[in-house]
Design a protein around this motif. Sequence first.
Motif, PDB file in Angstrom:
ATOM      1  N   ILE A  55     -29.656 -10.036 -23.119  1.00 23.38           N
ATOM      2  CA  ILE A  55     -28.820 -10.141 -21.274  1.00 23.38           C
ATOM      3  C   ILE A  55     -27.378 -11.349 -20.864  1.00 23.38           C
ATOM      4  O   ILE A  55     -27.008 -10.479 -21.119  1.00 23.38           O
ATOM      5  CB  ILE A  55     -29.884 -11.255 -20.658  1.00 23.38           C
ATOM      6  CG1 ILE A  55     -31.663 -10.591 -20.691  1.00 23.38           C
ATOM      7  CG2 ILE A  55     -29.491 -11.665 -18.967  1.00 23.38           C
ATOM      8  CD1 ILE A  55     -32.158 -11.279 -19.628  1.00 23.38           C
ATOM      9  N   VAL A  56     -27.416 -11.698 -21.806  1.00 25.48           N
ATOM     10  CA  VAL A  56     -25.484 -13.229 -22.305  1.00 25.48           C
ATOM     11  C   VAL A  56     -24.999 -11.475 -22.862  1.00 25.48           C
ATOM     12  O   VAL A  56     -23.607 -11.064 -22.440  1.00 25.48           O
ATOM     13  CB  VAL A  56     -25.805 -14.089 -22.960  1.00 25.48           C
ATOM     14  CG1 VAL A  56     -24.680 -14.509 -23.215  1.00 25.48           C
ATOM     15  CG2 VAL A  56     -26.751 -14.689 -22.734  1.00 25.48           C
ATOM     16  N   ALA A  57     -25.221 -11.124 -23.894  1.00 25.53           N
ATOM     17  CA  ALA A  57     -24.127 -10.629 -24.642  1.00 25.53           C
ATOM     18  C   ALA A  57     -24.313  -8.952 -23.573  1.00 25.53           C
ATOM     19  O   ALA A  57     -23.186  -8.612 -23.375  1.00 25.53           O
ATOM     20  CB  ALA A  57     -25.175  -8.788 -25.480  1.00 25.53           C
ATOM     21  N   LEU A 183     -23.173 -15.362 -30.417  1.00 27.96           N
ATOM     22  CA  LEU A 183     -24.159 -15.202 -29.617  1.00 27.96           C
ATOM     23  C   LEU A 183     -25.361 -16.044 -29.989  1.00 27.96           C
ATOM     24  O   LEU A 183     -26.795 -16.117 -29.376  1.00 27.96           O
ATOM     25  CB  LEU A 183     -24.869 -13.828 -29.582  1.00 27.96           C
ATOM     26  CG  LEU A 183     -23.694 -13.110 -28.626  1.00 27.96           C
ATOM     27  CD1 LEU A 183     -23.881 -11.865 -28.524  1.00 27.96           C
ATOM     28  CD2 LEU A 183     -23.406 -13.773 -26.485  1.00 27.96           C
ATOM     29  N   SER A 184     -24.892 -16.221 -31.635  1.00 29.53           N
ATOM     30  CA  SER A 184     -26.934 -16.726 -32.307  1.00 29.53           C
ATOM     31  C   SER A 184     -27.035 -17.878 -30.721  1.00 29.53           C
ATOM     32  O   SER A 184     -28.511 -18.774 -30.812  1.00 29.53           O
ATOM     33  CB  SER A 184     -25.990 -17.696 -33.508  1.00 29.53           C
ATOM     34  OG  SER A 184     -25.586 -16.180 -34.116  1.00 29.53           O
ATOM     35  N   GLY A 185     -26.031 -18.751 -30.352  1.00 30.22           N
ATOM     36  CA  GLY A 185     -27.009 -20.143 -29.567  1.00 30.22           C
ATOM     37  C   GLY A 185     -27.270 -19.163 -28.290  1.00 30.22           C
ATOM     38  O   GLY A 185     -27.534 -20.854 -27.698  1.00 30.22           O
ATOM     39  N   ALA A 186     -26.816 -18.303 -27.935  1.00 30.69           N
ATOM     40  CA  ALA A 186     -27.528 -17.784 -25.965  1.00 30.69           C
ATOM     41  C   ALA A 186     -29.252 -18.115 -26.612  1.00 30.69           C
ATOM     42  O   ALA A 186     -29.518 -17.657 -26.610  1.00 30.69           O
ATOM     43  CB  ALA A 186     -27.125 -16.151 -26.071  1.00 30.69           C
ATOM     44  N   ARG A 187     -29.375 -18.751 -25.342  1.00 29.05           N
ATOM     45  CA  ARG A 187     -30.470 -19.330 -24.870  1.00 29.05           C
ATOM     46  C   ARG A 187     -30.729 -19.248 -23.219  1.00 29.05           C
ATOM     47  O   ARG A 187     -29.660 -18.868 -22.511  1.00 29.05           O
ATOM     48  CB  ARG A 187     -30.471 -20.828 -25.339  1.00 29.05           C
ATOM     49  CG  ARG A 187     -30.605 -20.350 -26.086  1.00 29.05           C
ATOM     50  CD  ARG A 187     -31.817 -20.347 -27.194  1.00 29.05           C
ATOM     51  NE  ARG A 187     -32.084 -20.430 -28.409  1.00 29.05           N
ATOM     52  CZ  ARG A 187     -31.313 -19.903 -29.808  1.00 29.05           C
ATOM     53  NH1 ARG A 187     -30.356 -18.827 -29.423  1.00 29.05           N
ATOM     54  NH2 ARG A 187     -31.302 -20.472 -30.725  1.00 29.05           N
ATOM     55  N   TRP A 188     -31.925 -19.299 -22.727  1.00 30.91           N
ATOM     56  CA  TRP A 188     -32.253 -18.902 -20.732  1.00 30.91           C
ATOM     57  C   TRP A 188     -30.891 -19.763 -20.434  1.00 30.91           C
ATOM     58  O   TRP A 188     -30.768 -19.351 -19.524  1.00 30.91           O
ATOM     59  CB  TRP A 188     -33.229 -19.128 -20.307  1.00 30.91           C
ATOM     60  CG  TRP A 188     -34.208 -18.508 -21.240  1.00 30.91           C
ATOM     61  CD1 TRP A 188     -34.829 -18.602 -22.122  1.00 30.91           C
ATOM     62  CD2 TRP A 188     -34.451 -16.700 -20.578  1.00 30.91           C
ATOM     63  NE1 TRP A 188     -36.055 -17.441 -21.987  1.00 30.91           N
ATOM     64  CE2 TRP A 188     -35.449 -16.520 -21.671  1.00 30.91           C
ATOM     65  CE3 TRP A 188     -33.979 -16.488 -19.360  1.00 30.91           C
ATOM     66  CZ2 TRP A 188     -35.623 -15.313 -20.932  1.00 30.91           C
ATOM     67  CZ3 TRP A 188     -34.145 -15.349 -19.299  1.00 30.91           C
ATOM     68  CH2 TRP A 188     -34.935 -14.349 -20.286  1.00 30.91           C
ATOM     69  N   PRO A 189     -30.520 -21.305 -20.748  1.00 38.48           N
ATOM     70  CA  PRO A 189     -29.515 -21.908 -20.023  1.00 38.48           C
ATOM     71  C   PRO A 189     -27.945 -20.738 -20.023  1.00 38.48           C
ATOM     72  O   PRO A 189     -27.565 -21.185 -18.463  1.00 38.48           O
ATOM     73  CB  PRO A 189     -28.710 -23.101 -20.363  1.00 38.48           C
ATOM     74  CG  PRO A 189     -30.519 -23.677 -20.992  1.00 38.48           C
ATOM     75  CD  PRO A 189     -31.031 -21.827 -21.596  1.00 38.48           C
ATOM     76  N   ASP A 190     -27.867 -20.513 -20.693  1.00 37.41           N
ATOM     77  CA  ASP A 190     -26.207 -19.716 -20.808  1.00 37.41           C
ATOM     78  C   ASP A 190     -26.441 -17.913 -19.798  1.00 37.41           C
ATOM     79  O   ASP A 190     -25.807 -17.791 -19.270  1.00 37.41           O
ATOM     80  CB  ASP A 190     -26.144 -18.939 -22.346  1.00 37.41           C
ATOM     81  CG  ASP A 190     -26.512 -20.122 -23.051  1.00 37.41           C
ATOM     82  OD1 ASP A 190     -25.572 -20.951 -23.081  1.00 37.41           O
ATOM     83  OD2 ASP A 190     -26.382 -20.274 -24.044  1.00 37.41           O
ATOM     84  N   ALA A 291     -22.946  -3.848 -30.597  1.00 38.90           N
ATOM     85  CA  ALA A 291     -22.806  -4.868 -31.458  1.00 38.90           C
ATOM     86  C   ALA A 291     -22.979  -5.712 -31.410  1.00 38.90           C
ATOM     87  O   ALA A 291     -22.751  -6.242 -33.048  1.00 38.90           O
ATOM     88  CB  ALA A 291     -20.434  -4.901 -30.773  1.00 38.90           C
ATOM     89  N   ASP A 292     -23.081  -6.087 -30.822  1.00 36.06           N
ATOM     90  CA  ASP A 292     -24.604  -7.425 -31.768  1.00 36.06           C
ATOM     91  C   ASP A 292     -25.396  -6.940 -32.058  1.00 36.06           C
ATOM     92  O   ASP A 292     -25.872  -7.918 -33.293  1.00 36.06           O
ATOM     93  CB  ASP A 292     -25.381  -8.391 -29.632  1.00 36.06           C
ATOM     94  CG  ASP A 292     -26.186  -9.516 -30.894  1.00 36.06           C
ATOM     95  OD1 ASP A 292     -25.911 -10.173 -31.339  1.00 36.06           O
ATOM     96  OD2 ASP A 292     -27.082  -9.634 -29.770  1.00 36.06           O
ATOM     97  N   VAL A 293     -26.584  -6.195 -32.105  1.00 36.21           N
ATOM     98  CA  VAL A 293     -26.969  -5.886 -32.778  1.00 36.21           C
ATOM     99  C   VAL A 293     -26.602  -5.000 -34.254  1.00 36.21           C
ATOM    100  O   VAL A 293     -27.301  -5.715 -35.421  1.00 36.21           O
ATOM    101  CB  VAL A 293     -27.615  -4.422 -31.988  1.00 36.21           C
ATOM    102  CG1 VAL A 293     -28.709  -3.065 -33.274  1.00 36.21           C
ATOM    103  CG2 VAL A 293     -28.523  -4.500 -31.299  1.00 36.21           C
ATOM    104  N   LEU A 294     -25.146  -4.643 -34.365  1.00 35.88           N
ATOM    105  CA  LEU A 294     -24.870  -4.110 -35.957  1.00 35.88           C
ATOM    106  C   LEU A 294     -24.623  -5.539 -35.799  1.00 35.88           C
ATOM    107  O   LEU A 294     -24.765  -5.674 -37.265  1.00 35.88           O
ATOM    108  CB  LEU A 294     -23.720  -3.575 -35.279  1.00 35.88           C
ATOM    109  CG  LEU A 294     -23.404  -2.236 -35.132  1.00 35.88           C
ATOM    110  CD1 LEU A 294     -22.806  -1.138 -34.672  1.00 35.88           C
ATOM    111  CD2 LEU A 294     -24.659  -0.870 -36.298  1.00 35.88           C
ATOM    112  N   SER A 295     -24.125  -6.360 -35.594  1.00 32.08           N
ATOM    113  CA  SER A 295     -23.836  -7.572 -36.106  1.00 32.08           C
ATOM    114  C   SER A 295     -24.626  -8.938 -37.034  1.00 32.08           C
ATOM    115  O   SER A 295     -24.969  -9.532 -38.179  1.00 32.08           O
ATOM    116  CB  SER A 295     -23.051  -8.651 -35.680  1.00 32.08           C
ATOM    117  OG  SER A 295     -24.161  -9.590 -34.286  1.00 32.08           O
ATOM    118  N   ARG A 296     -25.808  -8.332 -36.036  1.00 33.47           N
ATOM    119  CA  ARG A 296     -27.129  -8.514 -36.944  1.00 33.47           C
ATOM    120  C   ARG A 296     -27.928  -8.218 -38.381  1.00 33.47           C
ATOM    121  O   ARG A 296     -28.664  -8.167 -39.273  1.00 33.47           O
ATOM    122  CB  ARG A 296     -28.368  -9.063 -35.945  1.00 33.47           C
ATOM    123  CG  ARG A 296     -27.899 -10.059 -35.226  1.00 33.47           C
ATOM    124  CD  ARG A 296     -29.331 -10.517 -33.761  1.00 33.47           C
ATOM    125  NE  ARG A 296     -29.184  -9.549 -32.803  1.00 33.47           N
ATOM    126  CZ  ARG A 296     -30.221  -8.476 -31.991  1.00 33.47           C
ATOM    127  NH1 ARG A 296     -31.594  -8.925 -32.872  1.00 33.47           N
ATOM    128  NH2 ARG A 296     -29.680  -8.442 -31.421  1.00 33.47           N
TER     129      ARG A 296
END
Length: 329
Positions: A55-57, A183-190, A291-296
Amino acid sequence: MALAVAVLAGTCIGETPIPVATVLQTLSNKILGSTYAIDPIDMGIIWNYRLPRAIVAACCGAGLAISGMVLQSLLRNALADPYLLGISAGASTGAVAVTVAGLGAGAISMSLGAFAGAVAAFLIVAMLARAAGGGATLHGTGQIVLAGIAGSQLFNALTSFIITKSANAEQARGIMFWLLGNLSGARWPDVWLAVPVALVGLSACIWYARALDAFAFGAESASSLGVPVRRVQIVLIGLTALVTAVMVSIVGSIGFVGLVIPHAARFLVGVRHGRLGPAAALIGAAFLIAADVLSRTIIPGQVLPIGVITALVGAPAFALILVRGRRAA
């Protein structure tokens, strides 16, 4: 619907694939109170890690794409985007000054520091472009880009200075990784911060769609059509700085999204901003999720900074824009 599919794909795909049915059952359990039997580890990965990250991405991709589109329209410059104009670099400096150097003694949030840095960066770039011959308006094409490059270098240097002076080795490593997009630290507050900011940016773009259409003919023509040029410029530049600052404070500085995605959206839906804004937001959201999926997943057992992926795609696209612009000249 397309955005929901993209978020679902970003949640399912990873180093450990999770079936779509498991994701949907987890959402049903968490949102609707269902009682599907799901492995607690899978549920934790989905709800606490992958879903907020996707969602953040999406919000960051949409926000940066909208910001780039607005800047390109206001400046009538195909190369304008928050990264090239120094806004991202200024936001990074503000965020690092708050978190590492302790600016504000804890009274200033990271997002507020990033916003102040973004605004300061754009003001410096605008003044430099005007002094270099860009004129009183924001339409000095060559000057604004060159001033943006100079501003980016200045604020990148300030960021490096703050890190070197105030951060220990572990902090410096984490911050440098974050600055490349993380985006590794993205959580619900973000999520609760990114979603409303992205929606405000999109809503403003739709609200000012006719004004942005008028800017295609120049500020003077827009004024003759009844557009309050100065007010629209201030409001939209301010919103662009706000959206960019919030996204940078969450995921770091990600380049090329605001530059490339608006051009892709124009190719698909045309130049009318009533359609262009939503299209750019949707494409930007899907692009950054991909892009995030590729990065992982591109390197097993290792997560690349997402900015590396966007640059690998964006740099060739940037070159194509330059070549097409030269041929059109």
